[in-house]
Write a protein that holds these residues in place. Structure first.
Motif, PDB file in Angstrom:
ATOM      1  N   ALA A 111     -49.994  13.492  15.483  1.00 27.44           N
ATOM      2  CA  ALA A 111     -49.371  12.508  15.037  1.00 27.44           C
ATOM      3  C   ALA A 111     -48.962  12.551  13.729  1.00 27.44           C
ATOM      4  O   ALA A 111     -49.809  13.012  12.793  1.00 27.44           O
ATOM      5  N   PHE A 112     -47.916  11.639  13.337  1.00 30.09           N
ATOM      6  CA  PHE A 112     -47.542  11.831  11.931  1.00 30.09           C
ATOM      7  C   PHE A 112     -47.297  10.336  11.446  1.00 30.09           C
ATOM      8  O   PHE A 112     -46.830   9.550  12.327  1.00 30.09           O
ATOM      9  N   ALA A 113     -47.634   9.885  10.218  1.00 18.56           N
ATOM     10  CA  ALA A 113     -47.429   8.900   9.714  1.00 18.56           C
ATOM     11  C   ALA A 113     -47.050   8.555   8.183  1.00 18.56           C
ATOM     12  O   ALA A 113     -47.577   9.882   7.440  1.00 18.56           O
ATOM     13  N   THR A 114     -45.960   8.047   7.871  1.00 21.57           N
ATOM     14  CA  THR A 114     -45.738   8.033   6.496  1.00 21.57           C
ATOM     15  C   THR A 114     -45.489   6.296   6.074  1.00 21.57           C
ATOM     16  O   THR A 114     -45.698   5.711   6.814  1.00 21.57           O
ATOM     17  N   THR A 115     -45.247   6.014   4.761  1.00 20.75           N
ATOM     18  CA  THR A 115     -44.646   4.873   4.462  1.00 20.75           C
ATOM     19  C   THR A 115     -43.715   4.294   5.258  1.00 20.75           C
ATOM     20  O   THR A 115     -42.786   5.051   5.733  1.00 20.75           O
ATOM     21  N   ASP A 116     -43.305   2.925   5.010  1.00 23.37           N
ATOM     22  CA  ASP A 116     -42.194   2.389   5.525  1.00 23.37           C
ATOM     23  C   ASP A 116     -41.000   2.346   4.864  1.00 23.37           C
ATOM     24  O   ASP A 116     -39.829   1.390   5.054  1.00 23.37           O
ATOM     25  N   GLU A 117     -41.008   2.844   3.684  1.00 25.67           N
ATOM     26  CA  GLU A 117     -40.087   2.604   2.716  1.00 25.67           C
ATOM     27  C   GLU A 117     -39.749   4.252   2.305  1.00 25.67           C
ATOM     28  O   GLU A 117     -40.397   5.214   2.130  1.00 25.67           O
ATOM     29  N   TYR A 118     -38.275   4.259   1.784  1.00 26.75           N
ATOM     30  CA  TYR A 118     -37.700   5.517   1.347  1.00 26.75           C
ATOM     31  C   TYR A 118     -36.783   5.452   0.303  1.00 26.75           C
ATOM     32  O   TYR A 118     -36.103   4.326   0.434  1.00 26.75           O
ATOM     33  N   VAL A 119     -36.442   6.476  -0.635  1.00 24.85           N
ATOM     34  CA  VAL A 119     -35.491   6.455  -1.634  1.00 24.85           C
ATOM     35  C   VAL A 119     -34.417   7.242  -1.027  1.00 24.85           C
ATOM     36  O   VAL A 119     -34.870   8.352  -0.649  1.00 24.85           O
ATOM     37  N   ASP A 120     -33.277   7.040  -1.317  1.00 29.19           N
ATOM     38  CA  ASP A 120     -32.197   8.144  -0.968  1.00 29.19           C
ATOM     39  C   ASP A 120     -31.954   9.033  -2.133  1.00 29.19           C
ATOM     40  O   ASP A 120     -31.702   8.578  -3.189  1.00 29.19           O
ATOM     41  N   LEU A 121     -32.041  10.370  -2.087  1.00 24.19           N
ATOM     42  CA  LEU A 121     -31.998  11.289  -3.103  1.00 24.19           C
ATOM     43  C   LEU A 121     -30.585  11.507  -3.588  1.00 24.19           C
ATOM     44  O   LEU A 121     -30.551  11.969  -4.913  1.00 24.19           O
ATOM     45  N   ARG A 122     -29.694  10.940  -3.114  1.00 21.30           N
ATOM     46  CA  ARG A 122     -28.300  10.922  -3.480  1.00 21.30           C
ATOM     47  C   ARG A 122     -28.304   9.937  -4.514  1.00 21.30           C
ATOM     48  O   ARG A 122     -27.492  10.313  -5.786  1.00 21.30           O
ATOM     49  N   GLU A 123     -28.717   9.057  -4.259  1.00 21.45           N
ATOM     50  CA  GLU A 123     -28.780   7.817  -5.317  1.00 21.45           C
ATOM     51  C   GLU A 123     -29.716   8.041  -6.527  1.00 21.45           C
ATOM     52  O   GLU A 123     -29.173   7.786  -7.613  1.00 21.45           O
ATOM     53  N   LEU A 124     -30.814   8.900  -6.396  1.00 22.90           N
ATOM     54  CA  LEU A 124     -31.800   9.189  -7.227  1.00 22.90           C
ATOM     55  C   LEU A 124     -30.975  10.202  -8.159  1.00 22.90           C
ATOM     56  O   LEU A 124     -30.907  10.024  -9.481  1.00 22.90           O
ATOM     57  N   ALA A 125     -30.235  10.991  -7.494  1.00 24.45           N
ATOM     58  CA  ALA A 125     -29.546  11.988  -8.325  1.00 24.45           C
ATOM     59  C   ALA A 125     -28.594  11.494  -9.512  1.00 24.45           C
ATOM     60  O   ALA A 125     -28.645  11.817 -10.400  1.00 24.45           O
ATOM     61  N   ARG A 126     -27.762  10.704  -8.962  1.00 27.43           N
ATOM     62  CA  ARG A 126     -26.808   9.917  -9.666  1.00 27.43           C
ATOM     63  C   ARG A 126     -27.387   9.162 -10.900  1.00 27.43           C
ATOM     64  O   ARG A 126     -26.907   8.948 -11.923  1.00 27.43           O
ATOM     65  N   THR A 127     -28.719   8.439 -10.573  1.00 21.56           N
ATOM     66  CA  THR A 127     -29.289   7.616 -11.503  1.00 21.56           C
ATOM     67  C   THR A 127     -29.868   8.524 -12.541  1.00 21.56           C
ATOM     68  O   THR A 127     -29.698   8.178 -13.771  1.00 21.56           O
ATOM     69  N   ARG A 128     -30.257   9.903 -12.088  1.00 20.93           N
ATOM     70  CA  ARG A 128     -30.745  10.865 -13.161  1.00 20.93           C
ATOM     71  C   ARG A 128     -29.660  11.717 -13.802  1.00 20.93           C
ATOM     72  O   ARG A 128     -30.113  12.588 -14.692  1.00 20.93           O
TER      73      ARG A 128
END
Length: 385
Positions: A9-26
């Motif tokens: 079984a796998f669990a992660t958080t309930d939130e994510y950031v889109d890396l395309r948006e992060l790339a443009r921000t950086r």
């Protein structure tokens, strides 16, 4: 006697950031992240979540009351430990309500220790076939905001129940480990973010894979045609591709093309979560089993790697009805909430980290079953809501 992975079984958080948006921000081109690194989304970690809560969440998805009665040991593999002495496994044991006569330990060797946990569990079950062992690989990968390693962050936990007569993957006896003293990645005790020589680490990873594979071939005589798929530790998905291509080179045979296609299937979930450190190989295995072309009786190769450095190649045979004993990862990932880069940065900086002050986190909008409520008198406070 067959011993192996009975449930996953796998669990992660309930939130994510889109890396395309992060790339443009950086100020970067999105293709640098999505193609060059091979990542699309990245788990965002609220301050109320850590390896204990994520590990407990993953384990709770697979443990039944019957499983708990046979459980002898809980092993937590992590390089995101929350205490230099006390094992995170003890906190997870408490949150899960496990019997006090259950052994609880924590293992460390960078990203490799999840595999060490599986092998140790196999040995324990072989000695006592009536028992089962819970192995949890839980980590939060942090490199810092606006750093070269930021795009290879991530968070999550994979829980595996190891038993006789396994219903997911029966582990074969031959494995090859390879260990050398290498400074490609490390995190001093005073640091919350890792130090890494990325290009050097990639080269070491590929070298270790080739060394393990060649030794495995010498011992067993198996060839690539004997495998339905090869799975890899995936700190970022392009890493697995580099290792496989280092082996295949210019091979365009049907066997080689099948292995390439299966690798793509094994990368799907990691592209949406990011680096799990100790759990990355096993999230890749789950992705292969749920998205690849896999049948009962197929042999799968697993390459585990941990910087510092240690590698291991071992194999397993897929069992009938294996899909029934995995949680629906795609459904869980689809239910997450996308957050802005600004919110991601705020939550990144809100982590408890090395802070020694008393703190109480706001839980009013936190609906998770297991939470980190804060810290008081130098003790982390966990709750089951």
């Amino acid at each position: 006697m067959q011993v192996g992975i009975d449930k996953m079984a796998f669990a992660t958080t309930d939130e994510y950031v889109d890396l395309r948006e992060l790339a443009r921000t950086r100020g970067d081109e999105p293709d640098k992240y999505t193609i060059g690194i091979g990542q699309d989304q990245q788990a965002v970690v609220p301050p109320t979540q850590d390896i204990v809560t994520l590990g407990a969440r993953a384990a709770a998805k697979l443990l039944t009351a019957e499983d708990k009665r046979h459980l002898s040991t809980i092993i937590v593999a992590t390089e995101s430990g929350i205490d230099n002495s006390k094992a995170s496994a003890i906190y997870i044991k408490h949150l899960l309500g496990l019997d006090d006569f259950v052994r609880a330990v924590e293992l460390k060797e960078a990203c490799y220790s999840g595999t060490a946990g599986v092998q140790f569990a196999k040995g324990l079950v072989t000695m006592n076939p009536q028992s089962t062992v819970l192995v949890i690989a839980a980590d939060i990968a942090r490199y810092g905001l606006a750093t070269p390693g930021e795009v290879t962050q991530g968070a999550g936990a994979v829980a595996m129940l190891i038993s006789t007569n396994p219903r997911v993957l029966s582990l074969e006896d031959t494995s090859v480990s390879y260990t050398k003293d290498v400074m490609d990645f490390w995190r001093p005790l005073y640091a919350t973010e890792a130090h890494v020589d990325g290009k050097y680490s990639t080269n070491v990873y590929i070298e270790f894979f080739l060394q393990c594979w060649q030794r495995y071939q010498q011992i067993t005589g198996h060839q690539l045609a004997d495998f339905a798929a090869l799975t890899f530790h995936l700190p970022f998905t392009k890493m697995g591709k580099k290792a496989l291509e280092g082996l295949l080179q210019a091979d365009q045979s049907a066997v080689a093309e099948t292995l390439r296609s299966q690798l793509t299937a094994s990368q799907i979930y990691s592209r949406k979560v990011g680096n799990l450190y100790t759990g990355s190989l096993y999230l890749g295995l789950m992705s292969l089993l749920q998205n690849g072309t896999v049948n009962a009786g197929d042999r799968i190769g697993l390459f585990s790697y941990g910087s510092g450095a240690e590698g291991e190649f071992y194999t397993g045979i897929v069992q009938p009805q294996f899909k029934k004993y995995l949680n629906d990862v795609a459904d869980d990932l689809g239910a997450r909430q996308r957050v802005s880069v600004g919110q991601y940065e705020q939550e990144f900086n809100a982590q408890l980290g090395l802070n020694q002050a008393d703190i109480a986190f706001d839980l009013s909008n936190d609906h998770e079953t297991f939470v980190l409520a804060g810290q008081k008198n130098h003790q982390r406070i966990y709750r089951r809501q």
